[in-house]
Design a protein around this motif. Structure first.
Motif, short mmCIF file in Angstrom:
data_model
loop_
_atom_site.label_atom_id
_atom_site.label_comp_id
_atom_site.label_asym_id
_atom_site.label_seq_id
_atom_site.Cartn_x
_atom_site.Cartn_y
_atom_site.Cartn_z
N ILE A 1 0.86 -1.19 0.00
CA ILE A 1 0.00 0.00 0.00
C ILE A 1 0.89 1.23 0.00
O ILE A 1 1.76 1.38 0.86
N HIS A 2 0.68 2.13 -0.96
CA HIS A 2 1.50 3.34 -1.06
C HIS A 2 0.64 4.58 -0.87
O HIS A 2 -0.50 4.65 -1.34
N SER A 3 1.19 5.57 -0.17
CA SER A 3 0.58 6.89 -0.09
C SER A 3 1.72 7.90 0.08
O SER A 3 2.85 7.53 0.39
N ILE A 4 1.39 9.19 -0.11
CA ILE A 4 2.45 10.19 0.03
C ILE A 4 2.33 10.96 1.36
O ILE A 4 3.23 11.71 1.71
N LYS A 5 1.24 10.76 2.11
CA LYS A 5 1.09 11.36 3.42
C LYS A 5 0.08 10.53 4.21
O LYS A 5 -0.71 9.78 3.63
N PRO A 6 0.10 10.62 5.56
CA PRO A 6 -0.75 9.76 6.39
C PRO A 6 -2.23 9.81 6.03
O PRO A 6 -2.92 8.78 6.10
N ASP A 7 -2.73 10.97 5.65
CA ASP A 7 -4.16 11.08 5.33
C ASP A 7 -4.39 11.09 3.82
O ASP A 7 -5.47 11.45 3.34
#
Length: 336
Positions: A91-97
């Motif tokens: 799972i990838h994201s660029i910020k926690p939210d």
């Protein structure tokens, strides 16, 4: 959940920070770094290398027995990432939210974050993973090329010219069989020292080129795409099985292409990658293998065998049989 915050953006710094947090050792050979995952977290390793031209190669391979998150928190411009998943998922994201995007087996992604954001990798629990990344430090890469970025197609220019990290990119698709082959070569290469470093540098550029070729092909309409996707390879297997079962009355390649909904060019790519020869060569070899089997059984004469394998010319059959087996079929049959 265990979260590991990482300030570094290049291989040496990333692995040095992780080694300190894992309380494990970091090995190095000619600027290629590797650390083993601690048993408290799971099994496997992370390794990678950066090259002077701005290209880096990074691999995550193993299995975590608890929830693990890598949080890359640097406010600097992160490398442009060409990500491909051989096994497992991430799972990838660029910020926690931020939006969470899943990359799974047989998928690739081109990823770039805004300069003031980083990257978050959330690993699966008790699931084997194997990810490879080609990472591009766009500023260093630009300084090493001998052409102007302005001269390349705009869709590539947007990726490589963004040295300030002003544009987020997340482009996901299925990676190609050719790319899978290159990654396999990287994994299986067993030389060391200078030979290994040069090999990795060359293969990183080859993988990058294949990812860019695939990206360019993806921008076309479906009926104009020319690159065989990993997901389409199952169709090639189906065609192979179909040919094996219908040698007596097999259709033309164009008709087979229409029947299975895969272009003739992609079918040829699949057979070249899997068998190192064309569909027609595959059909010919299968016919000859069947002919040899029928000759061994000794229950049919040559004319009957020619008909059963789907040929109409006995002389042509004799010619290709002798080319393959170095003996005429009549001579082979009489020796039984």
């Amino acid at each position: 959940m265990e979260v590991f915050n990482i300030q570094g953006i290049f291989v040496k710094d990333i692995l040095s920070e992780l080694a300190a947090q894992f309380e494990t050792s970091l090995t190095e050979s000619l600027s290629e770094y590797k650390l083993e995952l601690p048993k408290s977290l799971g099994e496997g390793f992370i390794q990678g290398i950066n090259f002077p031209n701005g290209v880096g190669l990074l691999q995550f391979k193993g299995k975590f027995k608890k929830q693990v998150v890598f949080n890359f928190t640097s406010k600097k411009v992160h490398p442009l990432k060409f990500f491909y998943c051989l096994e497992g998922s991430l799972i990838h994201s660029i910020k926690p939210d931020g939006e969470r995007r899943k990359i799974q087996q047989y998928q690739s992604a081109i990823i770039s974050s805004y300069y003031h954001f980083g990257h978050i990798y959330k690993f699966p629990v008790d699931e084997y993973f194997n990810f490879q990344l080609v990472e591009i430090d766009r500023k260093a890469f630009r300084e090493h090329i001998n052409y102007k970025l302005e001269d390349i197609p705009y869709y590539f220019y947007k990726l490589f010219a963004d040295v300030e990290g002003v544009r987020e990119v997340f482009y996901k698709s299925n990676y190609t069989l050719h790319l899978a082959q290159v990654i396999k070569e990287i994994e299986e290469f067993d030389k060391d020292n200078l030979v290994r470093v040069n090999f990795l540098g060359a293969k990183a550029l080859e993988a990058l080129s294949l990812m860019l070729t695939k990206y360019e092909d993806d921008l076309k309409e479906n009926n104009q795409q020319r690159i065989l996707r990993k997901s389409e390879f199952e169709i090639v297997n189906d065609v192979e099985n179909y040919i094996d079962q219908h040698l007596m009355n097999i259709e033309t390649i164009d008709e087979i292409s229409k029947k299975f909904g895969l272009s003739k060019q992609k079918l040829q790519q699949g057979f070249q990658l899997k068998h190192q020869h064309s569909i027609n060569e595959y059909i010919k070899n299968k016919r000859l293998e069947l002919a040899l089997k029928l000759l061994d059984e000794g229950e049919k004469n040559i004319s009957e065998i020619v008909y059963e394998i789907g040929l109409s010319s006995r002389s042509y059959f004799s010619k290709i049989f002798k080319e393959k087996y170095k003996v005429a079929p009549s001579t082979y049959l009489s020796s039984k």
